[in-house]
Write a protein that holds these residues in place. Structure first.
Motif, short mmCIF file in Angstrom:
data_model
loop_
_atom_site.label_atom_id
_atom_site.label_comp_id
_atom_site.label_asym_id
_atom_site.label_seq_id
_atom_site.Cartn_x
_atom_site.Cartn_y
_atom_site.Cartn_z
N ARG A 83 0.24 21.74 -48.29
CA ARG A 83 -0.59 21.38 -47.14
C ARG A 83 0.22 20.49 -46.20
O ARG A 83 1.25 19.94 -46.57
N LEU A 84 -0.32 20.34 -45.00
CA LEU A 84 0.25 19.38 -44.06
C LEU A 84 -0.73 18.21 -44.01
O LEU A 84 -0.98 17.58 -45.02
N ALA A 85 -1.35 17.92 -42.85
CA ALA A 85 -2.27 16.79 -42.79
C ALA A 85 -3.70 17.18 -43.11
O ALA A 85 -4.51 16.33 -43.44
N GLY A 86 -4.02 18.46 -43.00
CA GLY A 86 -5.40 18.89 -43.20
C GLY A 86 -5.58 19.66 -44.49
O GLY A 86 -4.77 19.59 -45.42
N LYS A 87 -6.66 20.45 -44.55
CA LYS A 87 -7.00 21.21 -45.74
C LYS A 87 -6.36 22.59 -45.78
O LYS A 87 -6.33 23.23 -46.82
N GLN A 88 -5.88 23.08 -44.63
CA GLN A 88 -5.28 24.41 -44.58
C GLN A 88 -4.09 24.50 -45.53
O GLN A 88 -3.25 23.61 -45.57
N ILE A 89 -4.01 25.62 -46.28
CA ILE A 89 -2.90 25.84 -47.20
C ILE A 89 -1.85 26.72 -46.52
O ILE A 89 -2.18 27.75 -45.93
N TYR A 90 -0.60 26.30 -46.61
CA TYR A 90 0.53 27.06 -46.09
C TYR A 90 1.43 27.48 -47.25
O TYR A 90 1.28 27.00 -48.38
N ALA A 91 2.37 28.37 -46.96
CA ALA A 91 3.24 28.85 -48.04
C ALA A 91 4.58 29.29 -47.50
O ALA A 91 4.71 29.69 -46.33
N ILE A 92 5.59 29.21 -48.37
CA ILE A 92 6.88 29.87 -48.15
C ILE A 92 7.29 30.51 -49.47
O ILE A 92 6.82 30.12 -50.54
N ASN A 93 8.18 31.48 -49.37
CA ASN A 93 8.64 32.20 -50.56
C ASN A 93 9.50 31.29 -51.43
O ASN A 93 10.41 30.62 -50.94
N VAL A 94 9.22 31.28 -52.73
CA VAL A 94 9.97 30.44 -53.66
C VAL A 94 11.45 30.81 -53.67
O VAL A 94 12.31 29.97 -53.95
N PHE A 95 11.78 32.07 -53.38
CA PHE A 95 13.18 32.49 -53.35
C PHE A 95 14.03 31.57 -52.47
O PHE A 95 15.21 31.39 -52.72
#
Length: 321
Positions: A31-43
């Motif tokens: 997350r950043l400052a809010g509740k929204q979930i973000y993602a990047i590839n673990v690779f």
């Protein structure tokens, strides 16, 4: 961050390679400052640590917090929330973490809020952003997990906005004769990449080589495009080559290559894997699925050399037939 999480994050490359070969991926959720979930590839993640003290950089880009120094390695730290056009996280009230990544053969850090977990998904569950999102967003895809929307960041666009990329081809690399021949013969290349930034980089470079570009936003769209083009005759008479990314919604570049090689109408197509993923494991997998070349993003001279070699071979084959 507990040791069990870090152990999971840094599990063996072998197991991750198997996931990619099966059209699967692992996403690091945060997350950043809010509740929204973000993602990047673990690779692309080397490790996750708590934010260390940073060295200030004069006249830095507004999204750059400073420079981190970890185990003899120095790299810039990007405040990801600031890069997305929102209030900076750095020096804020949110507890921050540092995701250390490797893109395009360089290391950078992303300042984020709470790091959640790693999830294992199939690429067909990863969808392109809705068309109504517009052209200015920083997403390559969306998905859901535990009934929560996950937004997958277009890191290449974030980095390109901070450090503008160059598409210039060196004078000693560009072959004007081959460029003229490509123009006269209306050579075409299919670009398959979920990042609008990456597609634009390739398009400009290929246009500078005298080559027309057809574009697809993911592997599934790329395969449909190939099958449609093959209806008009041998694919090698229509396309000089396909340049595909590895990570894409719906179908990754490895599966796309496998599907092309399994189709008699497409099996002879020249295919370059062009990816920000790096390492010997990736080159081995590229060879396994049947790509002709592997290129790391984004190096215009290397792209130009690879494409011009293919143009020369294609020209020679026509002249000898």
């Amino acid at each position: 961050m507990d040791s069990a999480f870090m152990t999971s994050l840094l599990e063996s490359i072998d197991s991750r390679t198997k996931l990619v070969g099966e059209n699967r991926l692992e996403l690091l959720l945060f997350r950043l400052a809010g509740k929204q979930i973000y993602a990047i590839n673990v690779f692309k993640v080397r490790e996750v640590v708590q934010l260390p003290p940073l060295t200030e950089v004069p006249n830095r880009h507004y999204a750059i917090c400073g420079v981190a120094h970890i185990r003899g390695l120095s790299f810039s730290v990007v405040d990801l929330q600031a890069a997305l056009g929102r209030s900076p996280l750095y020096n804020g009230e949110v507890k921050t973490n540092l995701i250390i990544t490797e893109y395009n053969s360089s290391v950078q850090g992303f300042l984020v809020g709470p790091v959640d977990r790693i999830v294992n998904l199939t690429w067909d569950s990863i969808l392109p952003p809705p068309p109504t999102t517009g052209n200015g967003h920083f997403l390559t895809a969306i998905t859901s997990f535990d009934d929560q929307l996950i937004q997958i960041i277009d890191v290449e666009k974030v980095l390109a906005d901070i450090t503008p990329y160059s598409t210039d081809i060196s004078e000693d690399v560009l072959n004007e004769n081959l460029k003229d021949w490509a123009l006269n013969n209306q050579l075409k290349v299919l670009i398959v990449d979920d990042s609008s930034t990456a597609r634009q980089q390739l398009k400009i470079t290929l246009n500078n080589l005298g080559i027309e570009c057809i574009q697809a936003k993911n592997g599934a769209e790329g395969l449909r495009t190939l099958e449609s083009l093959a209806e008009d005759g041998p694919i090698t008479k229509t396309l000089l080559m396909m340049i595909t990314d590895a990570e894409m919604p719906e179908m990754d570049g490895y599966r796309l290559t496998h599907e092309a090689r399994s189709n008699p109408a497409l099996e002879d197509l020249f295919i370059i894997m062009h990816t920000s993923l790096s390492g010997a494991f990736n080159e081995a997998l590229v060879d396994k699925v049947g790509c002709n070349r592997f290129l790391s993003k984004f190096k215009p001279d290397e792209v130009a050399n690879a494409v011009q070699e293919r143009v020369q071979d294609y020209k020679n084959s026509l002249e000898s037939s």
